[in-house]
Design an enzyme around this catalytic site. Sequence first.
Site, short mmCIF file in Angstrom:
data_model
loop_
_atom_site.label_atom_id
_atom_site.label_comp_id
_atom_site.label_asym_id
_atom_site.label_seq_id
_atom_site.Cartn_x
_atom_site.Cartn_y
_atom_site.Cartn_z
N THR A 30 0.85 -1.20 0.00
CA THR A 30 0.00 0.00 0.00
C THR A 30 0.88 1.24 0.00
OG1 THR A 30 -0.12 0.03 2.43
CG2 THR A 30 -1.91 -1.10 1.24
N ASN A 32 1.32 4.67 1.27
CA ASN A 32 0.75 5.48 2.34
C ASN A 32 0.87 6.97 1.99
OD1 ASN A 32 1.27 2.83 3.50
ND2 ASN A 32 0.83 3.77 5.48
N GLU A 117 -3.86 4.62 3.34
CA GLU A 117 -3.00 3.85 2.44
C GLU A 117 -3.79 3.31 1.25
OE1 GLU A 117 -1.76 0.12 4.29
OE2 GLU A 117 -2.66 0.79 6.16
P1 ADP Z 1 4.81 0.86 3.78
O1 ADP Z 1 4.35 0.38 5.11
O2 ADP Z 1 6.10 1.62 3.83
O3 ADP Z 1 3.73 1.61 3.07
P2 ADP Z 1 4.14 -1.31 1.99
O4 ADP Z 1 4.68 -2.69 1.99
O5 ADP Z 1 2.71 -1.09 2.36
O6 ADP Z 1 5.11 -0.49 2.94
O7 ADP Z 1 4.31 -0.66 0.55
C1 ADP Z 1 5.55 -0.37 0.05
C2 ADP Z 1 5.55 0.44 -1.22
O8 ADP Z 1 5.29 -0.44 -2.32
C3 ADP Z 1 4.60 1.59 -1.50
O9 ADP Z 1 4.92 2.79 -0.84
C4 ADP Z 1 4.84 1.75 -3.01
O10 ADP Z 1 5.99 2.55 -3.23
C5 ADP Z 1 5.16 0.32 -3.48
N1 ADP Z 1 4.15 -0.35 -4.30
C6 ADP Z 1 4.48 -1.30 -5.23
N2 ADP Z 1 3.38 -1.77 -5.83
C7 ADP Z 1 2.32 -1.12 -5.29
C8 ADP Z 1 0.90 -1.19 -5.52
N3 ADP Z 1 0.39 -2.02 -6.44
N4 ADP Z 1 0.10 -0.38 -4.78
C9 ADP Z 1 0.62 0.45 -3.86
N5 ADP Z 1 1.95 0.55 -3.59
C10 ADP Z 1 2.80 -0.22 -4.30
N1 RBF Z 2 -6.73 -3.35 8.38
C1 RBF Z 2 -7.56 -3.69 9.39
O1 RBF Z 2 -7.14 -3.80 10.54
N2 RBF Z 2 -8.90 -3.93 9.15
C2 RBF Z 2 -9.45 -3.85 7.92
O2 RBF Z 2 -10.65 -4.06 7.77
C3 RBF Z 2 -8.58 -3.50 6.82
N3 RBF Z 2 -9.05 -3.43 5.56
C4 RBF Z 2 -8.20 -3.09 4.53
C5 RBF Z 2 -8.70 -3.00 3.24
C6 RBF Z 2 -7.87 -2.66 2.18
C7 RBF Z 2 -8.44 -2.58 0.79
C8 RBF Z 2 -6.49 -2.41 2.41
C9 RBF Z 2 -5.57 -2.04 1.30
C10 RBF Z 2 -5.99 -2.48 3.70
C11 RBF Z 2 -6.83 -2.82 4.78
N4 RBF Z 2 -6.36 -2.90 6.09
C12 RBF Z 2 -7.20 -3.25 7.11
C13 RBF Z 2 -5.03 -2.38 6.41
C14 RBF Z 2 -3.94 -3.40 6.51
O3 RBF Z 2 -3.91 -3.86 7.83
C15 RBF Z 2 -2.67 -2.63 6.16
O4 RBF Z 2 -2.65 -2.43 4.77
C16 RBF Z 2 -1.40 -3.29 6.60
O5 RBF Z 2 -1.34 -3.25 8.00
C17 RBF Z 2 -0.18 -2.60 6.03
O6 RBF Z 2 -0.06 -1.27 6.43
MG MG Z 3 1.75 0.81 3.08
#
Ligand code: ADP
Ligand code: RBF
Ligand code: MG
Length: 183
Positions: A30, A32, A117
Amino acid sequence: MPPVPPYPVFIDSHVIGGFGRGSSDLGIPTANIPASDFLASGIPKGQTGIYFGLAKISGAYGTLVRHSSPEENGPKPPATEIVRTEKSIVPEDGVVLPMVMSVGWNPFYGNSEPSAEVHIVHKFAEQFYGADIKLAVLGYIRPEQNFASVEALIEEIMNDIRKAKEFLAEDGFKQIESNEFFK
Ligand code: ADP
Ligand code: RBF
Ligand code: MG
């Protein structure tokens, strides 16, 4: 059906470091953004939960340096820094794409701060920390929930993605892709 007011809500933001567990724990990365950008967006204040819409990434990006691990920090996000590189988003990644967005305290993880995110339904060549991200939030899917297991959380997110694709396939949503905001 077109988006129902207050949608579309447009958010112009940038990608910051999160908890560092989206990809590692869930296999669902995701991007952020500062939660303040979401709160300033015009979506009724305090409405946490899962949204769907469209996203476009652009501009230069860098590498994320984490100053501590998520485990050390518990419910607080680790301190991070984005080190600029000479890289910019490639054209095939810089198009308007479907997204699902989670806003709130992640009850499953018990975060102490709200996060916003965005998971973009696209395979990116690389991570893009620091890049510009434009969002059109087009509707609300559900409130945040707690889950009995990581697997159950992942399954629900997959379900959100399925729903987002269904909504976005409808006429009134497709048109937003060519909105001036994304130019
Ligand atoms: P963080 O907790 O630092 O956000 P994540 O594992 O959630 O770590 O995401 C890391 C990064 O992955 C994002 O900030 C983005 O740069 C990259 N990324 C790669 N593919 C995707 C995608 N399909 N959607 C969103 N972010 C993506
Ligand atoms: N986290 C939760 O604790 N409860 C949720 O219902 C929840 N729904 C999510 C739905 C989507 C589409 C996404 C992208 C994330 C969701 N998350 C939820 C957040 C998830 O815990 C988070 O992406 C990870 O902790 C990484 O930051
Ligand atoms: Mg993230």
